[in-house]
Design an enzyme around this catalytic site. Structure first.
Site, PDB file in Angstrom:
ATOM      1  N   ASP A 174       0.834  -1.216   0.000  1.00 41.45           N
ATOM      2  CA  ASP A 174       0.000   0.000   0.000  1.00 41.45           C
ATOM      3  C   ASP A 174       0.865   1.262   0.000  1.00 41.45           C
ATOM      4  O   ASP A 174       1.967   1.272   0.559  1.00 41.45           O
ATOM      5  CB  ASP A 174      -0.911  -0.021   1.250  1.00 41.45           C
ATOM      6  N   ASN A 188     -10.989  -2.602  -5.280  1.00 33.42           N
ATOM      7  CA  ASN A 188     -10.282  -1.608  -6.095  1.00 33.42           C
ATOM      8  C   ASN A 188     -11.028  -1.255  -7.393  1.00 33.42           C
ATOM      9  O   ASN A 188     -10.674  -0.295  -8.068  1.00 33.42           O
ATOM     10  CB  ASN A 188      -8.851  -2.060  -6.421  1.00 33.42           C
TER      11      ASN A 188
END
Ligand code: IPE
Ligand code: IPE
Ligand code: MG
Length: 248
Positions: free
Chosen positions: A22, A70
């Site tokens: 991330d 996502n």
């Protein structure tokens, strides 16, 4: 305990490491660059990490590359992420194969462009018999989706009298997940300072040691991984029992 030849410290090597990669977007934003640059830099960090994990003797490495959530990102960013996956497989599959790495893909095929799906299947097929390390790519992956798909498979088997409902236990559920045959992750690392799982391996992470590091994913390297291994080595894994004698 094992002594790693690459380093002079002693630690217990986790067999399976999962990473929530991330912070690509923030890495780019801090440099006044578009988010896509962060994702590109993220692929470089990924390649370095695969190499480092092999050097550290980690048998299974699972990388969270695209989550089922996502899809809520702008279309352009999603296309860029798919383009990077295509590029990675086209350019790096031969090297992964040469290094005797077995690629496994976990996640749903639903919604993926057919050429991306074909590339993922090609990567799995080409490297199926390799045994130096297993690289698990979590792509279009979400733990809730994975569990729901497993439940559907089990329900079908019960309906067709292939198994009885009494046979359903945690092992049977594990055996119907995408990760069938892969040991549970010993350690899960998340970069960028966020402290959550974001739907990553929720069933399998029951007893994983969670390690949160502040660095953004493109900054992650061998020395960050080595720090995580040291931290892992300092944890007391108990699995609901009593503290294990670590003097063995
Ligand atoms: C991780 O970086 C990559 C993916 C989720 C595909 P992000 O894109 O989430 O980066 P931040 O969190 O916005 O910085
Ligand atoms: C998790 O990161 C997914 C991947 C690394 C592929 P996100 O950036 O999507 O997670 P949230 O939205 O911060 O929880
Ligand atoms: Mg993020």
């Amino acid at each position: 305990m094992s002594q790693n030849p690459e380093n002079d410290f002693v630690y217990t090597t986790p067999r399976h490491v999962g990473i929530i990669m991330d912070g690509n977007g923030r890495w780019a934003q801090r440099r006044m660059l578009p988010r896509s640059h962060g994702h590109k830099a993220g692929v470089d960090a990924l390649k370095k990490t695969v190499r480092a994990a092999r050097e550290f003797g980690i048998e299974y490495l699972t990388l969270f590359s695209f989550s089922s959530e996502n899809w809520s990102r702008p279309e352009g960013e999603i296309s860029e992420l798919f383009a990077l996956l295509r590029l990675f497989i086209r350019r790096d599959l031969a090297e992964l194969h040469k290094n005797n790495i077995c690629v496994r893909v976990i996640g749903s095929s639903e919604g993926l462009p057919s050429d991306v799906l074909n590339l993922l299947v090609e990567a799995e097929n080409l490297t199926r018999n390799n045994d130096a390390q297993v690289l698990v790519i979590a792509f279009n992956y979400g733990a809730r989706d994975e569990i729901a798909r497993a439940m559907k498979l089990i329900a079908k088997k019960v309906k067709n009298d292939e198994i009885s409902s009494d046979e359903i236990d945690s092992q049977l559920i594990s055996d119907h997940l995408d990760t069938k045959g892969i040991p549970d992750p010993d350690m899960i690392i998340r970069t960028s300072g966020e402290k959550r799982l974001s739907n990553f391996l929720m069933w399998q992470a029951t007893y994983s040691e969670l390690i949160f590091v502040d660095c953004l994913w493109p900054e992650f390297d061998k020395s960050t991984l080595s720090d995580c291994l040291v931290e892992y080595g300092n944890r007391n894994r108990k699995f609901g029992g009593l503290v294990k004698d670590t003097a063995s």
